[in-house]
Design a protein around this motif. Structure first.
Motif, PDB file in Angstrom:
ATOM      1  N   ASN A 251       0.838  -1.196   0.000  1.00 25.34           N
ATOM      2  CA  ASN A 251       0.000   0.000   0.000  1.00 25.34           C
ATOM      3  C   ASN A 251       0.874   1.248   0.000  1.00 25.34           C
ATOM      4  O   ASN A 251       0.658   2.182   0.757  1.00 25.34           O
ATOM      5  CB  ASN A 251      -0.894  -0.013   1.253  1.00 25.34           C
ATOM      6  CG  ASN A 251      -2.252   0.540   0.951  1.00 25.34           C
ATOM      7  OD1 ASN A 251      -2.637   0.596  -0.203  1.00 25.34           O
ATOM      8  ND2 ASN A 251      -2.972   0.946   1.965  1.00 25.34           N
ATOM      9  N   ILE A 257       1.297  -0.201   4.825  1.00 22.99           N
ATOM     10  CA  ILE A 257       0.999  -1.350   5.684  1.00 22.99           C
ATOM     11  C   ILE A 257       2.240  -2.217   5.692  1.00 22.99           C
ATOM     12  O   ILE A 257       2.722  -2.613   4.633  1.00 22.99           O
ATOM     13  CB  ILE A 257      -0.196  -2.144   5.142  1.00 22.99           C
ATOM     14  CG1 ILE A 257      -1.439  -1.279   5.160  1.00 22.99           C
ATOM     15  CG2 ILE A 257      -0.397  -3.411   5.950  1.00 22.99           C
ATOM     16  CD1 ILE A 257      -2.613  -1.925   4.483  1.00 22.99           C
TER      17      ILE A 257
ATOM     18  N   SER B 259      -5.074  -5.658   7.137  1.00 25.65           N
ATOM     19  CA  SER B 259      -5.533  -4.324   6.766  1.00 25.65           C
ATOM     20  C   SER B 259      -5.932  -4.326   5.303  1.00 25.65           C
ATOM     21  O   SER B 259      -5.419  -5.105   4.498  1.00 25.65           O
ATOM     22  CB  SER B 259      -4.431  -3.301   6.973  1.00 25.65           C
ATOM     23  OG  SER B 259      -4.103  -3.224   8.323  1.00 25.65           O
ATOM     24  N   LEU B 260      -6.808  -3.408   4.961  1.00 31.34           N
ATOM     25  CA  LEU B 260      -7.200  -3.264   3.573  1.00 31.34           C
ATOM     26  C   LEU B 260      -6.137  -2.457   2.844  1.00 31.34           C
ATOM     27  O   LEU B 260      -5.740  -1.389   3.307  1.00 31.34           O
ATOM     28  CB  LEU B 260      -8.534  -2.524   3.489  1.00 31.34           C
ATOM     29  CG  LEU B 260      -9.806  -3.355   3.481  1.00 31.34           C
ATOM     30  CD1 LEU B 260     -10.996  -2.440   3.319  1.00 31.34           C
ATOM     31  CD2 LEU B 260      -9.780  -4.354   2.353  1.00 31.34           C
ATOM     32  N   ALA B 261      -5.695  -2.968   1.713  1.00 33.89           N
ATOM     33  CA  ALA B 261      -4.694  -2.253   0.928  1.00 33.89           C
ATOM     34  C   ALA B 261      -5.163  -2.214  -0.511  1.00 33.89           C
ATOM     35  O   ALA B 261      -5.785  -3.156  -0.997  1.00 33.89           O
ATOM     36  CB  ALA B 261      -3.349  -2.950   1.010  1.00 33.89           C
ATOM     37  N   SER B 262      -4.848  -1.137  -1.192  1.00 32.71           N
ATOM     38  CA  SER B 262      -5.254  -1.061  -2.592  1.00 32.71           C
ATOM     39  C   SER B 262      -4.304  -1.911  -3.412  1.00 32.71           C
ATOM     40  O   SER B 262      -3.116  -2.008  -3.120  1.00 32.71           O
ATOM     41  CB  SER B 262      -5.221   0.378  -3.073  1.00 32.71           C
ATOM     42  OG  SER B 262      -3.906   0.846  -3.003  1.00 32.71           O
ATOM     43  N   THR B 263      -4.846  -2.536  -4.459  1.00 28.07           N
ATOM     44  CA  THR B 263      -4.018  -3.459  -5.232  1.00 28.07           C
ATOM     45  C   THR B 263      -3.372  -2.802  -6.420  1.00 28.07           C
ATOM     46  O   THR B 263      -2.548  -3.398  -7.069  1.00 28.07           O
ATOM     47  CB  THR B 263      -4.860  -4.616  -5.755  1.00 28.07           C
ATOM     48  OG1 THR B 263      -6.003  -4.058  -6.373  1.00 28.07           O
ATOM     49  CG2 THR B 263      -5.253  -5.531  -4.638  1.00 28.07           C
ATOM     50  N   ASN B 264      -3.829  -1.572  -6.765  1.00 27.07           N
ATOM     51  CA  ASN B 264      -3.181  -0.890  -7.877  1.00 27.07           C
ATOM     52  C   ASN B 264      -3.545  -1.455  -9.223  1.00 27.07           C
ATOM     53  O   ASN B 264      -2.874  -1.194 -10.189  1.00 27.07           O
ATOM     54  CB  ASN B 264      -1.671  -1.028  -7.767  1.00 27.07           C
ATOM     55  CG  ASN B 264      -1.092   0.249  -7.309  1.00 27.07           C
ATOM     56  OD1 ASN B 264      -1.817   1.020  -6.722  1.00 27.07           O
ATOM     57  ND2 ASN B 264       0.151   0.473  -7.572  1.00 27.07           N
ATOM     58  N   ASN B 268      -8.937  -0.770  -9.284  1.00 25.74           N
ATOM     59  CA  ASN B 268      -8.535  -0.239  -7.983  1.00 25.74           C
ATOM     60  C   ASN B 268      -9.233  -0.939  -6.830  1.00 25.74           C
ATOM     61  O   ASN B 268      -9.778  -0.334  -5.930  1.00 25.74           O
ATOM     62  CB  ASN B 268      -8.810   1.258  -7.927  1.00 25.74           C
ATOM     63  CG  ASN B 268      -7.657   1.939  -7.235  1.00 25.74           C
ATOM     64  OD1 ASN B 268      -6.717   1.273  -6.823  1.00 25.74           O
ATOM     65  ND2 ASN B 268      -7.724   3.243  -7.095  1.00 25.74           N
ATOM     66  N   GLU B 270      -9.617  -3.195  -3.489  1.00 26.24           N
ATOM     67  CA  GLU B 270      -8.854  -3.242  -2.255  1.00 26.24           C
ATOM     68  C   GLU B 270      -8.843  -4.680  -1.769  1.00 26.24           C
ATOM     69  O   GLU B 270      -9.841  -5.383  -1.898  1.00 26.24           O
ATOM     70  CB  GLU B 270      -9.478  -2.339  -1.202  1.00 26.24           C
ATOM     71  CG  GLU B 270      -9.268  -0.879  -1.509  1.00 26.24           C
ATOM     72  CD  GLU B 270      -9.646  -0.015  -0.333  1.00 26.24           C
ATOM     73  OE1 GLU B 270      -8.821   0.794   0.072  1.00 26.24           O
ATOM     74  OE2 GLU B 270     -10.762  -0.171   0.171  1.00 26.24           O
ATOM     75  N   GLU B 271      -7.751  -5.099  -1.237  1.00 23.78           N
ATOM     76  CA  GLU B 271      -7.730  -6.445  -0.712  1.00 23.78           C
ATOM     77  C   GLU B 271      -7.069  -6.455   0.660  1.00 23.78           C
ATOM     78  O   GLU B 271      -6.355  -5.534   1.047  1.00 23.78           O
ATOM     79  CB  GLU B 271      -6.989  -7.396  -1.662  1.00 23.78           C
ATOM     80  CG  GLU B 271      -5.534  -7.065  -1.838  1.00 23.78           C
ATOM     81  CD  GLU B 271      -4.830  -8.084  -2.691  1.00 23.78           C
ATOM     82  OE1 GLU B 271      -5.502  -8.736  -3.502  1.00 23.78           O
ATOM     83  OE2 GLU B 271      -3.616  -8.232  -2.525  1.00 23.78           O
ATOM     84  N   THR B 273      -4.576  -7.469   3.476  1.00 21.68           N
ATOM     85  CA  THR B 273      -3.145  -7.763   3.519  1.00 21.68           C
ATOM     86  C   THR B 273      -2.766  -8.056   4.954  1.00 21.68           C
ATOM     87  O   THR B 273      -3.227  -7.379   5.867  1.00 21.68           O
ATOM     88  CB  THR B 273      -2.334  -6.546   3.056  1.00 21.68           C
ATOM     89  OG1 THR B 273      -2.974  -6.009   1.926  1.00 21.68           O
ATOM     90  CG2 THR B 273      -0.919  -6.934   2.732  1.00 21.68           C
TER      91      THR B 273
END
Lengths: 787, 733
Positions: A251, A257, B259-264, B268, B270-271, B273
């Motif tokens: 992220n 993160i 935590s939720l993270a954007s995958t890019n 876009n 979010e997954e 992590t």
């Protein structure tokens, strides 16, 4: 001692032992087949390609058959992977420490340079940009990343942006400053070409190429970071640190993160993502390849690889992985199975603070291979003429286990003495187990017999605790067929004051009839400690040095026949060596301040010379002896004469040396080019860096270098083993046809090098035919002219 | 020369019980323990403190807790749903329905409770306005027991976890909407979904017995992501209020954050992590809860630990070691009562009380070096052990100063004993009148005429002591809120009580008819208080550790009060542990002893207060022992027995009366150090802290005002009694 004349013509030539594992290996893109090429520094040896250390290798992402290397000599060279031809060379005025290449930027290369640059900044960037424009025939609008440093230790990564075709002046920007450590592992381009990441102490630096904002810094843990890898598709970076933690940072665009994984006990040496990004591979001093499935949180291991690992890399097809062991080997793995081992001269330095080769350099009389300590508990056989590794024999059968810190050496067993019998059919080894602080030493003597069918040494006898203290000398009796008994004999001497004679004979075992080595007799002299033993070349006389006294024994009867002592020096004798061949009646003994030669016929001192002798070796096939003194001066002499044949001041510290007899295949050189005393055997020295150095004439060195250049031809570089010859003779049709064409060409064209070169060059790197046609025709014309 | 002798005892083998479940609502955290008791913690911005404990009983297992509009419900495997009376500290209503309850959750509109039953049925209970619940209906039966359960915020969907599957239920119809079969890592091994929750976007998060944390889409029943985050079963899971982070822990006590993270990628997405993980517990973690900005965790190792969430990565750009606090499982009221005159102490266990005689030293031993330990002539001995009837838990106990009277109270009633020491006779006082209510706090008046009891009705009762027939002497008018503390002076007739809000009331216990008007200023809840020997001064410590002193004659702050405010330096207020016990030196009103669970402090009001940056506790010292150093002079820390003269060191465990216990540390050097510092500073400040003894169960003066009694309970010996924890391999072992 005066230097003799021929030392002026002599030079030292590094013939082997180059490190294969200094840099991370890279797979070429065609790694589909199992025979895939690992592109590595070795392909373009430093000695004749780059004049200084090669710092990085990478594949050209747009031409899969090309590779680029950069070097501290300031050149960047492009190579053809298949035949190793040099395509282009670009010269920079500064040493280049690393480079970054990425396919999303078709015209970009990133260089990490370290240089002392004083001029104005514009000039600096302009130069660089010009250089690159020339290099890649760029379109308009280019990005260049250059790194330079202000002092030796740190480097700044600069960013310049200029439009060359329009002649803009460059704009430059410092991206990262003060990168310290091994440059290759400092920076990485993200898999999608979105950002450049770098590490600095315990900070992760990020530079997003799109926004061109200032780089951002993130603190990643509290330990210095050691390596860095980028996920091939996501914006995820993994960093390893000194404490063995791996921190996965995701992220990166928003709130960072981070996830800390910890398995390694020592520092993480290298990290690498698999091409799809599912797995992360990490290596370290634990000799284990760890395979992390980050999503599932599962890790698997490939343990017991034998030596600490310093690099790992993965092929684009994901089928192969390469790991570099610190003992100078590259393992190619497929599905966690070792497919291939590329072994250089194995290094023992990693286990000890300094180089420690207790066995020294030995010569295997059967194959003329060099034998030395390799991995812990192994003996490594090495063909010096081809610089190829032959075999590594596991003497102790112990797995190397690294300590829980880098400087904590655990208990280990190592081979401290080894000796071959005259014909090479017996090998005796002494191994000692020692722990860091424990004084009690466990000692073992093993006798190995060469099995002709299996073509390897088999263990015959193990003697547990042969002596009450360390064994400090081991020697076989030169054994001759016509002598009665016919049983080989070996002698060990120990700090406990005794020497023992071992004889091969019947095993006194009720259950099985076999033959093994037994202790024949024990000898001692006046409570003194024996320091060295030596057999005369016919095996009839055994000399053992006790302190300042040399004792002569009859080995078969174990009778003391004579003691020799002189008053020139009262230092204890350290080395003892009988002369060979013509001077086999001479006995050379060395103390730490002089070398003395005794004549066995008269039992008088023949000559004595003041020399702080560190090494004393003799050529088993001639009367030559060599000695290296404590200031690393090399003397070659004959046992009968005090005047040296040859003298040379070696640049490096010499820790071992040996004579290797010349074989027929190596006699390609004219005898005039050889040093006169080296006609029958070649002297090799081992330096502290564990490189093998040969003493040669300058002509010889040139020839050697020339030969190396052409070795890129696959056929020529095959080792001259019977199997290789068989392969060549029964080669496939393709090569047969090629051979045929060469023959035809020879017939019609003669031995013209130009044409030969033209024909041998692969077509894809050949200039257009029309440009060649004239020259070609001219070359055909020339012979008739001369006629 | 040191000022005090320290009498150090380690024979009190108090055994706290593990944490089973937690529930947080409205600044109140309820912590259910395995013995059925529930701790109530009050959480305020600047501090949080243990307010009270609801005693448990063998008949009531607390498997799960739920707050509904300030009412506390529990459910357990014995098949009961219980609502608690937080004033009386006892169950208000208990409904038995005959099925074991594994899990319970209140709907988000707080109208209903859903419970998962052993027989495989989800049952809904309607929460009644006044008290208790009533059965509403049950969902369709399923074969396997329902182990975990969660409401969706809309109230229309419930998800349940059971063996090998997760089900999504429609609340209106009671039918299954989705059935998700969990993945098995090992064949033939059942997967128990121990915990789950559903987020607002219909993502189910589950933790199971294989150590897998999995994310599912509740609408389609598809697995979104799966993490093998733990090596053993996951028992607890919680979600941050913004639903961007999930925390899991279990038999593998690492707390792992997702935590939720954007995958890019293009859309876009979010997954989830795997992010930060922490390893502070060493035994099973059974309960996790987000309390404001803290993540609170508890488990079999009995300690309540909390970690600051904002430190965990997301908005800070670094991975800092999170700040955390650990709350030892010791109650807020001292479990030890002393009878200084008789050299006796009373130790209160969960279901029994023990009367111990302290060890003694040889009388003629004099002149000890500072910090030296004194050998003892006789070790401590256990005189009496009284077990409560049928395993009822003891709420409070009391011992008279001369040791001749002993009393304890359970939820049901008070029991009173007369003790004759020579020869040892225990006489139970049989006829306690029914009008004497069960007590929350007991004390004997110093003249041995009465027993003062804080009843569960928020009133104070006075009972006249008598061998045979005690009578209820007087009952004061009840206070509005539960009484939290009580102090009785050694001399004098006025006692002080305080309620949970911090209101102080003075009562004349000699002559109850005399009413005393009290108008003492109110600040924060009072955690502990003490009266001096004559009963003229009242010392109070508030929940934020600030201190104050009142003069009872003037009915206002005492002269020392402004100076005391200066004693409350940042370092003092910054400590997290509440002050459990305060005591005046009976001969010197300016000297007090204060104690929390990890340190004891001797406060001298006459001396100058410490400067803001002057260390009270030795912050820098990493080592636990010997760090007290401070300026102060005189507490000597001999680690077992004090330096000085006559003390006996009691610590020896009962069986052995060995005099020297190996651990006496090197007291001498410590003390020297202390003295040296003191000399340098010339004027020492009035606060001397000692962190040598910990965790502390009790610290107070003995009959000789120069002797301090310290009762320690080493945390390691608590750990030793726990069942074996999940083993982890350590490199190099």
């Amino acid at each position: 001692m005066a230097a003799s004349f021929d030392s002026m013509n002599a030079t030292q030539l590094v013939t082997g032992g180059a490190s294969l594992v200094n840099k991370r290996p890279i797979f070429t893109n065609d790694s589909k087949k199992s025979e895939s090429t690992v592109l590595q520094q070795k392909v373009c040896p430093e000695s004749y390609c780059h004049s200084d250390v090669v710092t990085n290798v990478s594949c050209n992402p747009h031409n899969k058959l090309q590779a680029t290397t950069c070097s501290l000599d300031g050149t960047v060279r492009q190579w053809d992977i298949i035949d190793g031809a040099l395509l282009t060379t670009f010269t920079f005025p500064w040493p280049i420490y690393s480079m970054l290449v990425h396919e999303t930027f078709p015209t970009d290369q990133f260089y990490l340079c370290k240089q002392k640059f004083v001029g104005t900044f514009e000039k600096f960037s302009q130069n660089t940009v010009l250089m690159l424009a020339f290099f890649f025939n760029l379109d308009s609008g280019i990005f260049t990343f250059v790194c330079r440093n202000r002092d030796r230790r740190s480097a700044n990564l600069f960013y310049t942006d200029a439009n060359i075709s329009r002649g803009d002046k460059g704009r430059s920007e410092v991206i990262f400053s003060q990168l310290t450590g091994e440059c290759e592992k400092l920076t990485v381009v993200s898999g999608n070409g979105e950002f450049i990441a770098g590490i600095d102490d315990n900070f992760l630096l990020l530079y997003f190429l799109k926004g061109k904002k200032r780089p951002t810094r993130f603190k990643a843990g509290s330990h210095p970071l050691t390596c860095l890898a980028s996920h091939p598709t996501k914006s995820t970076v993994a960093v390893g640190n000194e404490a063995g933690h791996i921190i996965i940072i995701t992220n990166l665009h928003r709130n960072i993160i981070s996830n800390l994984e910890h398995w390694h006990a020592n520092r993480v040496e290298d990290l690498c993502f698999s091409p799809e990004g599912v797995f992360l591979y990490s290596v370290g001093h634990e000799c284990v390849l760890v395979d992390w499935n980050l999503e599932k949180g599962v890790k698997s291991f490939l343990p017991r690889l034998g030596a600490p690992i310093n690099h790992v890399s993965c092929a684009a097809s994901n089928a192969l992985k390469a790991v570099c062991l610190l003992d100078n080997a590259i393992l190619i793995l497929s599905q966690n199975v070792i497919q291939q081992t590329i072994q250089g001269i194995s290094r023992s330095k990693l286990y000890y603070p300094t180089s420690y080769i207790p066995c020294g350099l030995l010569l295997d009389p059967r194959t003329n291979a060099l034998v030395k300590n390799g991995r812990k508990g192994h003996l490594h056989f090495y063909n010096i003429e081809d610089d190829t590794s032959l075999v590594s024999i596991d003497i102790t059968g112990e797995n190397y286990v690294s300590g829980n810190t880098l400087d904590n050496i655990r208990m280990y067993t190592d081979v401290v003495q080894a000796a071959f019998s005259m014909k090479g059919d017996w090998l005796a080894t002494v191994e000692e187990q020692r722990a860091a602080d424990i004084r009690d030493v466990q000692c073992r003597v093993k006798f190995w017999i060469f099995d002709k069918q299996k073509q390897s040494f088999l263990l015959n006898t193990t003697v547990e605790r042969p002596h009450d203290a360390d064994v400090n000398a081991l020697e076989f009796q030169p054994w001759q067929k016509n002598r009665e008994g016919n049983n080989p004999v070996a002698v060990t001497a120990s700090l406990d004051g005794k020497f023992k004679v071992w004889r091969y004979g019947d095993n006194f075992n009720n259950y099985k009839k076999s033959k093994c080595w037994n202790c024949d007799c024990v000898g001692f002299y006046k409570d003194a400690v024996p320091s060295d033993v030596s057999f005369s070349s016919d095996g009839s006389l055994l000399s053992v040095s006790f302190n300042v006294t040399i004792t002569l024994w009859e080995p078969d009867a174990n009778v003391l026949t004579k003691t020799l002592c002189h008053t020139l020096s009262n230092l204890p004798i350290r080395k003892l060596e009988f002369g060979r061949g013509q001077s086999s009646h001479m006995l050379i003994c060395a103390t730490s301040d002089r070398i003395t030669s005794w004549n066995m016929l008269s039992c008088h001192v023949q000559w004595s010379v003041q020399l702080a002798c560190k090494l004393l070796i003799s050529d088993p096939y001639s009367e030559l002896m060599a000695s290296v003194d404590s200031s690393n001066k090399l003397f070659v002499f004959q046992a009968g004469h005090s005047k040296p044949l040859f003298f040379m001041d070696c640049r490096n510290s010499i820790i071992s040396a040996t004579f290797v007899p010349r074989t027929k295949s190596s006699l390609g050189l004219k005898e005039d080019n050889l040093l006169p005393w080296q006609k029958h055997s070649q002297l090799y020295l081992m330096t502290e860096e564990e490189e093998i150095v040969a003493i040669v004439t300058k002509e010889e060195a040139e020839l050697y270098n020339k030969k190396q250049r052409f070795q890129n031809n696959l056929e020529e570089s095959l080792p001259s083993t019977p199997f290789a010859e068989f392969l060549q003779s029964h080669g496939n049709r393709g090569s047969g046809i090629r051979k045929a064409t060469t023959d035809i060409l020879k017939k019609y064209v003669g031995d013209d090098t130009l044409v030969k070169e033209m024909v041998m060059t692969p077509p894809h790197i050949l200039p257009p035919v029309r440009t060649l046609a004239t020259t070609f025709l001219h070359s055909l014309l020339l012979p008739s002219d001369s006629k | 020369m040191g000022e005090f002798k320290v009498h150090n005892g380690k024979f009190f083998e108090y055994m706290p019980s593990g944490i089973q479940c937690m529930s947080y609502s409205n600044h109140t955290l309820a912590v259910g323990r395995t013995d059925g008791s529930i701790d109530i913690w009050k959480v305020t911005e600047e501090s949080w403190y243990h307010q009270k404990t609801l005693p448990g009983s063998e008949q009531r297992n607390v498997q799960c807790l739920a707050w509904v509009k300030g009412r506390l419900f529990s459910a357990g495997l014995q098949g009961n749903i219980t609502e608690y009376d937080l004033v009386k500290l006892s169950p208000k209503v208990s409904h038995f329905y005959g099925h074991g309850f594994w899990c319970m959750s209140a709907s988000h509109d707080k109208s209903r409770l859903a419970v998962g039953c052993e027989d495989g049925c989800v049952r809904l209970y309607k929460i009644l306005e006044d008290k208790g619940v009533v059965y509403e209906r049950g969902f369709q039966f399923q074969k396997e027991q329902i182990v975990s359960l969660a409401w969706h915020r809309s109230g229309e969907v419930i998800v349940t976890g059971s063996i090998n599957n997760i089900r999504v239920w429609d609340v209106a119809s009671g039918q299954v909407k989705q059935r998700i079969t969990t993945q098995r890592l090992r064949r033939r091994q059942e997967v128990v979904v121990w915990c789950l929750t559903i987020l607002q976007d219909f993502t189910i998060v589950s933790g199971d017995s294989q150590g897998l944390t999995q994310f599912w889409d509740a609408r389609t029943g598809v697995s979104l992501q799966s993490f093998n985050s733990h090596r053993a079963g996951i028992f607890a899971l919680c979600v941050s209020p913004n639903e961007r982070s999930v925390y899991t822990a279990g038999a593998d006590p690492r707390i792992v954050t997702f935590s939720l993270a954007s995958t890019n990628d293009r859309n876009n997405r979010e997954e989830w992590t795997k992010a930060w993980s922490s390893h502070h517990h060493f035994h099973d973690v059974k309960a996790l809860s987000v309390v404001d900005d803290l993540l609170v965790s508890g488990g079999t190792d009995t300690i309540l630990r909390s970690t600051a969430l904002h430190r965990l990565g997301s908005d800070s750009n670094s991975q800092i070691i999170p700040k955390r606090r650990n709350d030892l499982p010791f109650p807020m009221k001292p479990l030890v009562q002393t009878a200084p005159e008789a050299n006796l102490i009373l130790c209160q266990h969960q279901c029994s009380v023990e009367l111990w005689r302290l060890g003694s030293i040889e009388k003629d031993v004099r002149d000890f070096a500072d910090g030296a330990s004194i050998s003892i002539a006789s070790g401590p001995s256990k005189l009496i052990e009284i077990r409560s009837k049928s395993g009822e838990q003891i709420i409070c106990s009391a011992l008279s100063t001369c040791g001749s009277w002993l009393a304890y109270s359970t939820v049901e009633k008070i029991r009173l004993y007369k003790v004759t020491l020579d020869p040892l006779v225990l006489h139970k006082v049989p006829l306690i009148p029914d009008s004497v209510l069960p007590s929350h706090q007991l004390k004997f008046t110093p003249d041995l005429s009465k027993l003062v009891s804080v009843t569960n009705q928020c009133s104070i009762q006075l009972v006249t002591l008598d061998d045979l027939h005690p009578i209820l002497f007087h009952t004061f008018e009840p206070m509005e809120r539960p009484i939290s503390n009580m102090a009785i002076p050694s001399k004098g007739s006025v006692m002080a009580v305080t309620d949970e809000s911090g209101l102080i009331k003075l009562l004349n216990f000699k002559d109850p008819s005399k009413e005393i008007q009290t108008a003492l200023p109110r600040y924060k809840p009072i955690i502990s208080m003490a009266l001096n020997y004559s009963g003229s001064l009242l010392f109070v410590v508030y929940s934020d550790r600030s201190m104050n002193e009142f003069s009872l004659h003037q009915q206002t702050y005492s002269k020392m009060s402004p100076k005391l405010a200066k004693f409350c330096t940042l370092q003092w207020l910054g400590r997290k542990q509440s002050i459990v016990h305060v005591e005046y030196n009976q001969t010197n009103d300016s000297q007090l002893i204060l104690m929390d669970n990890t340190s004891l402090v001797v406060l001298n009001k006459q001396k100058r207060p410490p400067d803001d940056y002057e260390p009270i506790y030795d912050v820098s010292a990493g080592s636990k022992r010997g760090r007290e150093a401070p300026p102060m002079s005189k507490v000597k820390r001999g680690r077992e027995a004090p330096p000085m003269s006559k003390v006996k060191r009691g610590r020896q465990a009962p069986p052995m009366s060995k005099v020297k216990r190996g651990r006496e540390a090197p007291p001498m050097s410590n003390v020297k150090h202390g003295v040296a510092v003191g000399e340098k500073n010339k004027v020492q400040h009035g606060m001397a802290a000692c962190e040598k003894y910990k965790p502390l169960l009790f610290a107070g003066f003995l009959s000789d005002p120069k002797t301090i009694l310290v009762i320690e309970r080493p945390i390691r010996s608590i750990y030793e009694k726990l069942p074996p924890a999940f083993q982890t391999k350590k490199f190099g072992t």
